[in-house]
Design a protein around this motif. Sequence first.
Motif, PDB file in Angstrom:
ATOM      1  N   GLY A 202      -8.712   0.721   8.920  1.00 14.54           N
ATOM      2  CA  GLY A 202      -7.273   1.487   8.810  1.00 14.54           C
ATOM      3  C   GLY A 202      -7.133   2.388  10.167  1.00 14.54           C
ATOM      4  O   GLY A 202      -7.676   2.282  11.336  1.00 14.54           O
TER       5      GLY A 202
ATOM      6  N   GLU B 112      -1.648  -1.953   5.450  1.00 13.02           N
ATOM      7  CA  GLU B 112      -2.386  -1.484   7.438  1.00 13.02           C
ATOM      8  C   GLU B 112      -3.984  -2.431   6.525  1.00 13.02           C
ATOM      9  O   GLU B 112      -4.678  -2.234   7.265  1.00 13.02           O
ATOM     10  CB  GLU B 112      -2.655  -0.377   8.055  1.00 13.02           C
ATOM     11  CG  GLU B 112      -3.628   1.073   6.773  1.00 13.02           C
ATOM     12  CD  GLU B 112      -3.423   2.273   7.290  1.00 13.02           C
ATOM     13  OE1 GLU B 112      -4.624   2.998   7.070  1.00 13.02           O
ATOM     14  OE2 GLU B 112      -2.629   2.383   7.957  1.00 13.02           O
ATOM     15  N   MET B 113      -3.869  -2.946   5.912  1.00 14.35           N
ATOM     16  CA  MET B 113      -5.605  -3.615   5.318  1.00 14.35           C
ATOM     17  C   MET B 113      -4.942  -5.108   5.489  1.00 14.35           C
ATOM     18  O   MET B 113      -4.957  -5.699   4.517  1.00 14.35           O
ATOM     19  CB  MET B 113      -6.249  -2.517   4.551  1.00 14.35           C
ATOM     20  CG  MET B 113      -6.259  -1.040   4.838  1.00 14.35           C
ATOM     21  SD  MET B 113      -7.374  -0.611   6.007  1.00 14.35           S
ATOM     22  CE  MET B 113      -8.534  -1.810   5.300  1.00 14.35           C
TER      23      MET B 113
ATOM     24  N   VAL C 205      -8.535  -3.393   9.155  1.00 16.05           N
ATOM     25  CA  VAL C 205      -8.127  -3.066   9.711  1.00 16.05           C
ATOM     26  C   VAL C 205      -6.936  -4.356  10.186  1.00 16.05           C
ATOM     27  O   VAL C 205      -6.741  -4.989  10.080  1.00 16.05           O
ATOM     28  CB  VAL C 205      -7.417  -1.773  10.692  1.00 16.05           C
ATOM     29  CG1 VAL C 205      -7.855  -3.003  12.016  1.00 16.05           C
ATOM     30  CG2 VAL C 205      -6.006  -1.419  10.973  1.00 16.05           C
TER      31      VAL C 205
END
Length: 250
Positions: free
Chosen positions: A116, A177-178, A203
Motif C-alpha cells: 500500500g 492503490e494495489m 502497491v
Amino acid sequence: MSTNALYTDLSGYYDLMCCDINYQQQSNSIVRLHQFLGNSGKQHLDLACGTGPHVRHFIDLGFQSSGLDINQPMLDIAMRRCPEAQFSLQNMTEFYVDQKLDLITCFLYSIHYSPGTEALKACIASVHKALNTGGLFCFNTVDKHKINNKASVRHSAEFAGSQFVFESGWHYQGEGEMQSLNVSIAKTDADKTQQWQDSHAMVATSFTELEALLSPYFEVQIFEHDYDKIIPWDLASGNALFVCTKREIE
C-alpha cells in the motif's frame, strides 16, 4: 497459498526461476550511475535481496555490501553465496541500519512489495534516513497505467532431472492503490507434474505519483529500463529505472 509460503517452499528454486536475469549487467549499470550521480562511497544495501546475487556482484565490484529480506530461507542461501556480507531479516518498508550507507538498491520491481501507499512512504523515509549525504537510491518500477493485463513472461529450465516452467504477469484492475503479480510454476518429473500458482498483492503507482512521493526526500531522475545504456525515460514506456539522490531536509 500465501506469498511468503510460496517463496519459502520454493526458495531452493528461486535462482532457477530467475536464471535468465543478468545480475552482473544490472549491478554494473547501477555502479556507473552511482559514479555519476552519487557520492562514490562504497557502503551498499540491497533491499529485498532474495538469495543475494546482486550483493555478490557489488562485493566483487569493491563495495561493502549487505542485504535484507523478509524471507529467512532466502537469506540462508544469500549467506552461503556471500559469507563476507551482512544480511538481516527485516521488512524494507521500515528498516534500520547500524551504519549510514552510500547506495541502496531494490531490483526486480521489488519496491512494489510495499503493501500500500502508506507502507511505500515509510520505505522511502527509511531509505532517506539510512543514506549518507549525496547517497543514491536506485530501483526499477512499473507504471500502473501502462500495464497490459494480458501480457506475461514465460521461460523454462531444467534442474536435477526436473523440467520447470515459470510464468509471471502484472495485473491492474484500473483503479486503486494495489496491483498484483501473478506467478505460475510447474515442475515435471517423468510423467508427474506439480503446479504452484499465486497472486502477489503489490502497491500500484504511476510514475508521476511515485515521483511526488520521492521528491520531498530526493532529487529524482527517471531513466529508460535499459541496463546497457544510460538513457532518459522517453515519457511513454511503462517500465523505468528511478535514480534518486538524497536531499538534506531541514
